[in-house]
Enzyme design. Structure first.
Site, PDB file in Angstrom:
ATOM      1  N   PHE A 216       1.261   5.126   0.795  1.00 10.54           N
ATOM      2  CA  PHE A 216       0.706   6.166   1.660  1.00 10.54           C
ATOM      3  C   PHE A 216       1.344   7.510   1.290  1.00 10.54           C
ATOM      4  O   PHE A 216       2.506   7.564   0.869  1.00 10.54           O
ATOM      5  CB  PHE A 216       1.020   5.870   3.133  1.00 10.54           C
ATOM      6  CG  PHE A 216       0.302   4.668   3.694  1.00 10.54           C
ATOM      7  CD1 PHE A 216      -0.817   4.821   4.495  1.00 10.54           C
ATOM      8  CD2 PHE A 216       0.755   3.387   3.434  1.00 10.54           C
ATOM      9  CE1 PHE A 216      -1.472   3.718   5.031  1.00 10.54           C
ATOM     10  CE2 PHE A 216       0.113   2.270   3.956  1.00 10.54           C
ATOM     11  CZ  PHE A 216      -1.009   2.437   4.755  1.00 10.54           C
TER      12      PHE A 216
ATOM     13  N   THR B   7       0.849  -1.190   0.000  1.00 13.64           N
ATOM     14  CA  THR B   7       0.000   0.000   0.000  1.00 13.64           C
ATOM     15  C   THR B   7       0.886   1.242   0.000  1.00 13.64           C
ATOM     16  O   THR B   7       1.839   1.336   0.774  1.00 13.64           O
ATOM     17  CB  THR B   7      -0.931   0.026   1.225  1.00 13.64           C
ATOM     18  OG1 THR B   7      -1.826  -1.087   1.161  1.00 13.64           O
ATOM     19  CG2 THR B   7      -1.766   1.308   1.256  1.00 13.64           C
TER      20      THR B   7
END
Length: 363
Positions: A235, A233
Site C-alpha cells: 500500500f 499487498t
C-alpha cells in the site's frame, strides 16, 4: 542542495482531474479499529517528523472499502491512531484528500500474487497527490458465514475478484462449482461479509479478514485459506504535499523514490532511459508500463487515411534512494534530457514487511 523538479510539460491532459464532490462515509464509532505498536508505524513516524505533526491521531485517512477491509488494516499499520475514512471507490479516496476532506489516503498499489492495481497507477497520474510512505500487509483470508451455518449448506461464496483468485485451489477443493457452489465477484471483501450479515442471507459465505468477521458477527468456517501463505499487498500513503527528507534525523532510514515518465519513439529509448540508473548503481525495484489514457494511439497520416503506428505508454518506476541524494538528483536530471515528461510521485521511507510469523511449508 540541488533541487529536483517534480514536473516537466504534462502529457496529454494528464493533469486534468475531476473536481466533483463525492463524499466518503465517516466510519462507525461503535467499534474501534485495531491498534498497532507505534514501533511498526514507520510511515507515521517519518510523516510526523517531516511535516511537524504532533502525532498520527490528528489525521483522517481515506481508504477504499468497508470497515474491516484489508485497506483499513493498512491505514492503521501506517498511521496507528488515525481516523479511518471508508470510501466506496479508489477515486473517491483520491478526491477526499484533494478536496481536504481527508488528510491522507492509503491505497493498494500491488500484490505479490495478483500483480499491480492498475486503476491506482492511472489515478496517481491523474491527481496531484504525493506518495509519502508505503506499507506491506500480509493477507490472511478467512471464509465466513452467518452463525450456525454448516459448510455443506454453502451455495455461494462472495468476495473481491483478487481474493477469489488467491483462494482458487481451496475453493475448488471445498466449494467447487461442480457441487453447484457459485463463486461470485464483488467490489470489496469486507462489504461482502457486511451485506450477508445485514441482509441475513443464509447459505452465502464471504472471503474477508478476521476483523470483518468480528465487526459483522460472522462465523469463521476456515482461516488461512489463501493458496500461497506468502501473500502480501503493498500500500502507498498519499498526501497533498510531499514529506521533506531530513538528512540529519539520525534514523538511518532507507528511502525509495517513485517516478512516472514518457519516451519518444526510437530504437533503444527505454534502454537509454533505464541506463541513467544502471550507470549510477541505482537499484530499480519496480517498472510498470500503462497506456497513456488521453492519447493511447500514435497514427501515421497518409492523405485522408490514418493508420495505426504504435501505442502510447507512460512508465512508472520505483528505485532505491531519496531525492536528497546527489546521485539520484543527477540520474533524474539525466532522465529529464531523454524523457519529454517526467514527474516525481514521491520519495519516502521503505517499509520492511515482517513475514517471520508466516509458515512457508504450505507454499
Amino acid at each position: 542542495m540541488l533541487r529536483v523538479p517534480t514536473d516537466h510539460a504534462s502529457p496529454a491532459a494528464a493533469a486534468a482531474a475531476a473536481h466533483r464532490t463525492i463524499p466518503c462515509a465517516r466510519p462507525a464509532r461503535a467499534r474501534t479499529a485495531p491498534r498497532y505498536s507505534p514501533a511498526r508505524t514507520v510511515v507515521a513516524q517519518a510523516d510526523a517528523a517531516g511535516l511537524g505533526l504532533v502525532g498520527s491521531n490528528e489525521l483522517r485517512v481515506a481508504y477504499q472499502g468497508a470497515p474491516g477491509a484489508y485497506s483499513e488494516q493498512a491505514c492503521m499499520l501506517a498511521y496507528d491512531e488515525c481516523e479511518p475514512v471508508p470510501c466506496s471507490q479508489f477515486e473517491h479516496a483520491f478526491l477526499a484528500v484533494t478536496e481536504w476532506r481527508a488528510d491522507r489516503a492509503v491505497l493498494p498499489i500491488e500484490n505479490s500474487l495478483g500483480g499491480s492495481i492498475h486503476r491506482n497507477y492511472d489515478l496517481l497520474l491523474k491527481y496531484r497527490l504525493h506518495i509519502v510512505g508505503e506499507v506491506g500487509l500480509p493477507i490472511n483470508h478467512c471464509i465466513m458465514a452467518l452463525p450456525g451455518t454448516k459448510k455443506e449448506e454453502i451455495v455461494c461464496v462472495q468476495s473481491h475478484p483478487q481474493a477469489l483468485a488467491q483462494c482458487e485451489n481451496y475453493l475448488n477443493t471445498h466449494y467447487p462449482n461442480s457441487r453447484g457452489v457459485v463463486h461470485q465477484a464483488t467490489d470489496d471483501t469486507a462489504d461482502s461479509a457486511k451485506r450477508i450479515a445485514q441482509e441475513d442471507i443464509k447459505g452465502y459465505a464471504a472471503i474477508a479478514s478476521r476483523r470483518a468477521a468480528e465487526l459483522y458477527d460472522m462465523e469463521i468456517l476456515d482461516e488461512g485459506i489463501q493458496d500461497d501463505k506468502l501473500n502480501v499487498t503493498r500500500f502507498v500513503a498519499l498526501a497533498r504535499e510531499p514529506v521533506p527528507i531530513k538528512d540529519d534525523d539520525g534514523s538511518q532510514r532507507q528511502y525509495k523514490t517513485s517516478i512516472v515518465f514518457t519516451l519518444k519513439e526510437g530504437p533503444g529509448v527505454l534502454f537509454k532511459a533505464l541506463s541513467v540508473f544502471a550507470l549510477r548503481d541505482i537499484n530499480l525495484t519496480k517498472l510498470e508500463s500503462r497506456p497513456m489514457r488521453d492519447a493511447p494511439i500514435v497514427t501515421d497520416e497518409a492523405g485522408s487515411v490514418q493508420k495505426l503506428k504504435r501505442f502510447n505508454f507512460v512508465f512508472y518506476c520505483d528505485f532505491v534512494g531519496g531525492t536528497n541524494d546527489a546521485t539520484v538528483q543527477n540520474a533524474l536530471r539525466h532522465l529529464g534530457e531523454i524523457a519529454p515528461y517526467m514527474r516525481v510521485l514521491g520519495s519516502y521511507p521503505m517499509h520492511e514487511t515482517d513475514l517471520s510469523h508466516l509458515s512457508t511449508k504450505d507454499v
